[in-house]
Enzyme design. Structure first.
Site, short mmCIF file in Angstrom:
data_model
loop_
_atom_site.label_atom_id
_atom_site.label_comp_id
_atom_site.label_asym_id
_atom_site.label_seq_id
_atom_site.Cartn_x
_atom_site.Cartn_y
_atom_site.Cartn_z
N TYR A 228 0.84 -1.20 0.00
CA TYR A 228 0.00 0.00 0.00
C TYR A 228 0.87 1.25 0.00
CZ TYR A 228 -4.49 -2.35 0.77
OH TYR A 228 -5.63 -3.10 0.63
N GLU B 77 -5.22 0.81 -8.01
CA GLU B 77 -6.64 1.07 -8.28
C GLU B 77 -6.98 2.55 -8.13
OE1 GLU B 77 -9.20 -1.44 -5.96
OE2 GLU B 77 -8.77 -3.23 -7.16
N GLU C 14 -5.28 -8.28 -10.33
CA GLU C 14 -6.02 -8.63 -9.11
C GLU C 14 -7.43 -9.04 -9.48
OE1 GLU C 14 -5.85 -5.85 -5.79
OE2 GLU C 14 -7.94 -6.29 -5.31
N LYS D 220 -6.98 -14.12 7.46
CA LYS D 220 -7.97 -13.35 8.23
C LYS D 220 -9.36 -13.97 8.18
CE LYS D 220 -9.28 -9.32 6.50
NZ LYS D 220 -9.26 -7.97 5.87
#
Length: 341
Positions: free
Chosen positions: A97, A171, A260, A299
Site C-alpha cells: 500500500y 486502483e 487482481e 484473516k
C-alpha cells in the site's frame, strides 16, 4: 438460389456456434523441473499478448499477497515456493500500500517486504509483480514523488532481472480522478524512471478501481514498449458486462493484465461465486490474459485463500482442510484440475 442462400446462412451460423463453443484447455501442470522464468525468460508485449522471450504468447497465473503491512509474514520464500510447486503458480504479487496508515508514505520500511518477495522470486525462478498499491488516496499523483523514489530504488537495484513486473498504480478511483488528468500523466512520470534500467513489463492502472479500460484504449501511452493495462474484477460483483469490457479492449488492441481478481464480491465476502469465477477464468485462458488472485491471508475473509487461524504457519505446506473455499477453487484452476465446458 434462395435455397442455396439459406443453406449458406445455416452453415455460417453453425461455424459461429462451433467457434463460440470451442473447447478451452485447462492449465498445464508442467513437471519438467524448470522454473517459470527458465521457461519464458524476459517477457515482452506483442500486440495484445504477453509473450515469452521467443515471442510466443503466454498466460501467467499466480497469487497476490494481501496488504504487506497487514499480512506480510506470507511474503517469504517458503510460501512462494509452495505456491510454485503445489499450486502451479508462475508469479507472486507483492501488494505494498502507498497511502494506507501502514503503507510506504508513512512507513517506508514496508518496502523491505517487497524486497523479500523480489529476492525470493529471483531465487525460485518465478515472476514478481511489484505493486504500488494506490487505493485510499485515490489519485496516483498525490504521492508521485514517493512513487518516483520507490521505483528508482527498485529498478536501479533489480533492473537486470527478468523476474520483475512493475505495477505502478493499483486502483485509481474517485469521480475527480481520470485517465487524462491523473493516471496517464502519473504513468508518464514513472515509466521513464524504470526505463533507465530495464525493458521489463510495466502495468498501468485504469480509472474506477481499474475497471475502465475504455479510457486507456482510446488514448494509450505512446512511444513506450512493453506496457500493459490493468483490469480488476470480483466475480460476485462483476459479471458479463465486465467481461465485455475486457473483450472490447482486446479487440481495440489494448494489452491487458488482470493483476487482481477475486472469487467473491468486491467487499471480499459474500461467498464464492463459482459459476462466474469459471466464466472469467475460461475467458482469460482463451485470450491468454495473465492474472493474480487476491489473496494470501489468514484473516478468514471469503476472498482469502486460508481459513482464519491467528497462529497459521506462514511456511506453506497447507492441506486442503486449511483452505477457504476460494483457496480450494483457485488452487484447482491453477493446477489444471478444472475442465471448462
Amino acid at each position: 438460389m434462395k435455397k442455396i442462400m439459406l443453406l449458406a446462412a445455416g452453415l455460417l451460423i453453425f461455424i459461429a456456434l462451433f467457434s463460440c463453443s470451442k473447447k478451452v484447455e485447462p492449465r498445464q501442470f508442467l513437471n519438467d523441473k524448470s522454473t517459470p522464468v527458465e521457461r519464458y525468460g524476459a517477457l515482452q508485449v506483442i500486440g495484445t499478448h504477453l509473450c515469452d522471450q521467443n515471442g510466443n504468447p503466454v498466460q501467467l497465473c499466480g497469487m497476490s499477497s494481501h496488504g504487506l503491512h497487514w499480512h506480510g509474514k506470507y511474503a517469504n520464500k517458503d510460501v512462494i515456493k509452495w505456491l510454485r510447486d503445489d499450486w502451479n503458480a508462475d508469479l507472486w504479487r507483492a501488494a505494498m500500500y502507498a497511502g494506507e496508515s501502514g503503507g510506504y508514505v508513512n512507513n517506508p520500511a514496508i518496502a523491505n517486504k517487497v524486497i523479500d518477495s523480489i529476492e525470493a522470486a529471483i531465487e525460485l525462478g518465478v515472476y514478481v509483480i511489484v505493486d504500488w498499491h494506490v487505493l485510499p488516496e485515490r489519485d496516483p499523483l498525490l504521492y508521485v514523488k514517493k512513487a518516483e523514489e520507490f521505483f528508482e530504488r527498485i529498478a536501479s537495484t533489480y533492473g537486470k532481472y527478468p523476474n520483475l513486473i512493475y505495477e505502478i498504480c493499483n486502483e485509481p478511483n474517485g469521480k475527480e480522478v481520470s485517465w487524462e488528468k491523473n493516471i496517464k500523466p502519473y504513468a508518464e512520470k514513472i515509466i521513464p524512471i524504470i526505463r533507465k534500467y530495464c525493458d521489463n513489463i510495466i502495468v498501468v492502472g485504469t480509472p474506477v478501481w481499474s475497471s475502465d479500460l475504455a479510457s486507456a484504449a482510446k488514448d494509450p501511452i505512446k512511444g513506450q514498449k512493453n506496457i500493459m493495462y490493468t483490469l480488476h474484477f470480483y466475480a460476485g460483483s462483476h459479471g458479463k458486462s465486465s467481461r465485455k469490457v475486457l473483450t472490447k479492449a482486446l479487440k481495440k488492441g489494448l494489452p491487458v493484465f488482470v493483476t487482481e481478481w477475486g472469487t467473491t464480491k468486491a467487499s471480499g465476502d459474500g461467498g464464492v461465486f463459482e459459476k462466474e469465477t469459471l466464466a472469467w477464468t475460461k475467458l482469460m485462458a482463451q485470450e491468454k490474459v495473465s492474472w493474480a488472485n487476491w489473496s494470501v491471508n489468514n484473516k478468514g475473509e471469503d476472498s482469502g485463500n486460508l481459513k482464519f487461524n491467528k497462529d497459521r504457519d506462514a511456511k506453506g505446506g497447507w492441506a486442503e482442510s486449511d483452505l477457504q473455499p476460494s483457496g480450494v477453487l483457485v488452487r484447482k484452476i491453477m493446477r489444471g484440475e478444472i475442465e471448462y465446458k
